[in-house]
Design an enzyme around this catalytic site. Structure first.
Site, PDB file in Angstrom:
ATOM      1  CE1 TYR A  15       3.229   6.852  30.704  1.00 43.26           C
ATOM      2  CE2 TYR A  15       4.209   7.649  28.666  1.00 43.26           C
ATOM      3  CZ  TYR A  15       4.318   6.983  29.871  1.00 43.26           C
ATOM      4  OH  TYR A  15       5.525   6.455  30.232  1.00 43.26           O
ATOM      5  CE1 TYR A 142       7.935   6.323  33.960  1.00 41.89           C
ATOM      6  CE2 TYR A 142       9.762   7.195  32.673  1.00 41.89           C
ATOM      7  CZ  TYR A 142       8.625   6.409  32.759  1.00 41.89           C
ATOM      8  OH  TYR A 142       8.194   5.703  31.667  1.00 41.89           O
ATOM      9  CG  ASP A 236      17.432   6.240  34.716  1.00 34.46           C
ATOM     10  OD1 ASP A 236      17.855   6.470  33.565  1.00 34.46           O
ATOM     11  OD2 ASP A 236      16.255   5.916  34.962  1.00 34.46           O
ATOM     12  CE  LYS A 265      12.931   9.870  27.889  1.00 37.24           C
ATOM     13  NZ  LYS A 265      12.800   9.545  29.294  1.00 37.24           N
TER      14      LYS A 265
HETATM   15  C1  LIG Z   1      12.217   8.226  29.889  1.00 38.26           C
HETATM   16  C2  LIG Z   1      12.977   7.644  31.022  1.00 38.26           C
HETATM   17  C3  LIG Z   1      13.109   6.262  31.189  1.00 38.26           C
HETATM   18  C4  LIG Z   1      12.397   5.273  30.295  1.00 38.26           C
HETATM   19  O1  LIG Z   1      12.858   5.330  28.995  1.00 38.26           O
HETATM   20  P1  LIG Z   1      11.930   4.736  27.807  1.00 38.26           P
HETATM   21  O2  LIG Z   1      12.823   4.751  26.612  1.00 38.26           O
HETATM   22  O3  LIG Z   1      10.775   5.663  27.690  1.00 38.26           O
HETATM   23  O4  LIG Z   1      11.536   3.362  28.214  1.00 38.26           O
HETATM   24  C5  LIG Z   1      13.895   5.790  32.212  1.00 38.26           C
HETATM   25  N1  LIG Z   1      14.507   6.634  33.054  1.00 38.26           N
HETATM   26  C6  LIG Z   1      14.414   7.969  32.936  1.00 38.26           C
HETATM   27  C7  LIG Z   1      15.149   8.845  33.889  1.00 38.26           C
HETATM   28  C8  LIG Z   1      13.623   8.528  31.935  1.00 38.26           C
HETATM   29  O5  LIG Z   1      13.485   9.858  31.842  1.00 38.26           O
END
Ligand SMILES: *Cc1c(COP(=O)(O)O)cnc(C)c1O
Length: 438
Positions: A15, A142, A236, A265
């Site tokens: 980014y 996202y 998600d 994460k």
């Molecule tokens: C960060 C994020 C992703 C992507 O995860 P990466 O490990 O960066 O590929 C997917 N969904 C959500 C809600 C996120 O915050």
């Protein structure tokens, strides 16, 4: 040559417009919520290094478990073979995941966890011989940067070069307070068409959209519509999982539970790259067949990596400790008190909070990610020794749970300073950007 210069010669950062970006700050050590730069300066990691860190940097307990695993088994092919760390971690994840989740599919980041969930959902209907193929998602969501994850994410400047390559998605508005009915109507309109395979959503908090929040009540209404119309649901929880929202998962605030959950994460406390997609037995069973074409043909070289699973297990040990749970509650309460103070201040449009996540939206001319205000606020925070990465005019705090009261005070103080800066009660000259091209 300095570290920053050596970096500039060989590295392409995420980014980052490499032509104009300031040189990166070399970090040589971390401890608790603090990062130590090469020049001796310390920074409070108020964004948990992109929302991944739960228990602080270089945590000795996690480090020990990782070191032990490395000396026992660093990796093994995960088709035809298995190992204790992956099994134990899956067993323990299922215990803490929302009710109904019964299978864990490992990958290595959030985007791939989303890809796996989408592929499970799409192939579920194919395996059943039912022609459902559309995906519903929130308009400014996202879900990651790989192609499938981009397809279900916002059509924004970030994805613009790839729009024509992304599969079509039915977008609905985020049901922010006061606009719930619109979203419900939009979802119902799509749901009545019989060809919707799945609904993917960031539960309660849309991170990248600017920590946009909505209530568990309206989400339950949306999930109920999905259930009535046999639409699979994918929570998600890549950002919201593992205590961020005040409960272990954001889905824990819901009456109705998702069919699938994506995680990454905080999954390893921010130590190792690991992704996981969980699903319930209904999804899993649709792939069981004597016909090999019904197999989920997906995998990664590092699927179920033992070291990453060991980090995940260690992080979970820490997360479930009474002390950590108290820290989560404490941070949430402090956020609430600070939000209350900030709310009525000039130039503050809105303050949003869910558990340990706090977001402050400032008044700005252009509200896009690209506005100048964000750059100024970012530099200002760094000067104060705090890492806060604004999403345009929105500043947010997602701290490691081990952050101390004094450190949290410093973060709040920095945000107050930003408010003064914007209202003109404080002067700040952004430092000259040093790039090798200037
Ligand atoms: C960060 C994020 C992703 C992507 O995860 P990466 O490990 O960066 O590929 C997917 N969904 C959500 C809600 C996120 O915050």
């Amino acid at each position: 040559m300095s570290l920053a210069e050596r970096d500039h010669n060989v590295i392409w950062h995420p980014y980052t417009q490499m032509k104009t970006a300031a040189l990166p700050i070399p970090i040589v050590r971390g401890e608790g919520a603090l990062l130590y730069a090469e020049d001796g300066k310390t920074y409070i990691d108020a964004v948990a290094s992109w929302w991944v860190n739960l228990h602080g940097h270089a945590h000795s307990y996690i480090a020990q478990k990782v070191a032990d695993q490395l000396q026992t088994l660093e990796h093994v092919i995960f088709a035809g073979f298995t190992h204790p760390a992956a099994i134990t971690f899956a067993e323990r994840l299922i215990q803490i995941l929302p009710t109904g989740q019964s299978r864990i599919f490992y990958s290595d980041n959030g985007s791939t966890a989303v890809e796996v969930a989408l592929k499970m959902a799409i192939q579920y209907w194919q395996n059943k011989g039912i022609p459902k193929r559309k995906i519903i998602a929130f308009r400014n969501s996202y879900h990651g940067d790989t192609f499938g994850a981009m397809a279900v994410s916002a059509r924004s400047a970030f994805t613009a070069p790839f729009w024509s390559y992304l599969f079509e998605v039915c977008f609905i508005d985020v049901p922010i307070p006061g606009h719930e009915e619109e979203t419900i109507k939009q979802l119902e309109a799509y749901a009545h068409a019989s060809d919707v395979a799945a609904f993917i959503y960031e539960p309660l908090v849309l991170g990248t959209a600017g920590m946009v929040m909505y209530t568990p009540q309206v989400l339950d209404q949306l999930l109920s519509i999905c259930q009535q119309h046999d639409i699979l649901t994918i929570a998600d929880e890549v950002m919201t999982g593992f205590g961020r929202t005040g409960r272990t998962f954001a889905s824990d605030y819901q009456q109705l539970k998702p069919d699938m959950v994506t995680m990454s994460k905080g999954l390893t406390g921010g130590t190792m790259a690991l992704g996981a997609t969980s699903c319930n037995e209904k999804i899993y069973e649709a792939f069981l067949s004597d016909d090999k074409h019904k197999t989920l043909f997906h995998g990664h070289s590092y699927t179920g990596n033992p070291v990453a699973c060991a980090a995940g297990l260690a992080s979970m040990d820490l997360l479930l400790q009474e002390e950590t749970q108290q820290h989560i509650t404490h941070i949430s309460q402090r956020h609430t008190a600070f939000a209350e103070q900030l709310k009525s201040m000039p130039k503050v449009v809105e303050v949003r909070q869910q558990g340990t996540i706090l977001a402050v939206e400032f008044e700005a001319d252009g509200t896009s990610y690209f506005n100048k205000l964000g750059d100024t606020l970012y530099s200002f925070a760094l000067e104060q020794g705090v890492i806060l990465r604004p999403l345009g005019n929105i500043i947010y705090v997602i701290p490691p749970y081990c952050i101390t009261d004094a450190q949290l005070d410093q973060v709040y103080q920095t945000i107050r300073g930003m408010q003064e800066l914007i209202t003109g009660n404080r002067y700040f000259e952004p430092p000259q950007q040093t790039t090798l091209h200037d």
